[in-house]
Design a protein around this motif. Sequence first.
Motif, PDB file in Angstrom:
ATOM      1  N   ILE A  29       0.804  -1.232   0.000  1.00  0.00           N
ATOM      2  CA  ILE A  29       0.000   0.000   0.000  1.00  0.00           C
ATOM      3  C   ILE A  29       0.833   1.275   0.000  1.00  0.00           C
ATOM      4  CG2 ILE A  29      -2.011  -1.091   1.061  1.00  0.00           C
ATOM      5  CD1 ILE A  29      -1.094   0.085   3.749  1.00  0.00           C
ATOM      6  N   GLU A  30       2.160   1.153  -0.024  1.00  0.00           N
ATOM      7  CA  GLU A  30       3.023   2.329   0.090  1.00  0.00           C
ATOM      8  C   GLU A  30       2.767   3.377  -0.986  1.00  0.00           C
ATOM      9  OE1 GLU A  30       7.048   0.831  -0.149  1.00  0.00           O
ATOM     10  OE2 GLU A  30       6.928   0.613  -2.324  1.00  0.00           O
ATOM     11  N   ALA A  60       3.153  10.575   6.309  1.00  0.00           N
ATOM     12  CA  ALA A  60       2.833   9.607   5.251  1.00  0.00           C
ATOM     13  C   ALA A  60       3.349   8.214   5.628  1.00  0.00           C
ATOM     14  CB  ALA A  60       3.424  10.063   3.918  1.00  0.00           C
ATOM     15  N   VAL A  61       4.541   8.162   6.202  1.00  0.00           N
ATOM     16  CA  VAL A  61       5.103   6.886   6.669  1.00  0.00           C
ATOM     17  C   VAL A  61       4.174   6.277   7.714  1.00  0.00           C
ATOM     18  CG1 VAL A  61       7.022   5.802   7.898  1.00  0.00           C
ATOM     19  CG2 VAL A  61       7.490   7.555   6.175  1.00  0.00           C
ATOM     20  N   GLN A  62       3.745   7.088   8.672  1.00  0.00           N
ATOM     21  CA  GLN A  62       2.888   6.581   9.738  1.00  0.00           C
ATOM     22  C   GLN A  62       1.549   6.092   9.198  1.00  0.00           C
ATOM     23  OE1 GLN A  62       2.881   5.034  12.511  1.00  0.00           O
ATOM     24  NE2 GLN A  62       3.324   6.690  13.960  1.00  0.00           N
ATOM     25  N   ARG A  63       0.983   6.813   8.239  1.00  0.00           N
ATOM     26  CA  ARG A  63      -0.301   6.383   7.677  1.00  0.00           C
ATOM     27  C   ARG A  63      -0.195   4.999   7.049  1.00  0.00           C
ATOM     28  NH1 ARG A  63      -0.759  12.001   6.474  1.00  0.00           N
ATOM     29  NH2 ARG A  63       0.078  11.698   4.377  1.00  0.00           N
ATOM     30  N   ARG A  67      -2.187   1.665   8.495  1.00  0.00           N
ATOM     31  CA  ARG A  67      -3.076   0.874   7.633  1.00  0.00           C
ATOM     32  C   ARG A  67      -2.604  -0.572   7.529  1.00  0.00           C
ATOM     33  NH1 ARG A  67      -3.418   3.451   2.105  1.00  0.00           N
ATOM     34  NH2 ARG A  67      -4.602   1.557   1.703  1.00  0.00           N
ATOM     35  N   ALA A  68      -1.293  -0.794   7.604  1.00  0.00           N
ATOM     36  CA  ALA A  68      -0.743  -2.148   7.511  1.00  0.00           C
ATOM     37  C   ALA A  68      -0.844  -2.884   8.852  1.00  0.00           C
ATOM     38  CB  ALA A  68       0.705  -2.100   7.034  1.00  0.00           C
ATOM     39  N   GLY A  69      -1.222  -2.166   9.908  1.00  0.00           N
ATOM     40  CA  GLY A  69      -1.460  -2.809  11.191  1.00  0.00           C
ATOM     41  C   GLY A  69      -0.319  -2.783  12.182  1.00  0.00           C
TER      42      GLY A  69
END
Length: 83
Positions: A29-30, A60-63, A67-69
Amino acid sequence: MAKFMDVHHSMKGITEEQLLEAHNADLAIEGDESVHFERAWADPESGLVYCLSEAPSAEAVQRVHERAGHKADEIHPVPLTAQ
């Protein structure tokens, strides 16, 4: 684009397979956030995991991680590198 090193503190006992699974979840998803995760390292004994990425921002890294858990506990800019 800037480079970032992020740190996850609570992954004690992580296996190589779990690290690869988490990294692949980020890679899947990156692009949604214009982030590229270059590499990940782990120390199963301490539970520390480090990820190196190139991204427009720490947010953006944190988002992507959220999302990846696996939300990052720390995200640091890496303005200088030596090879």
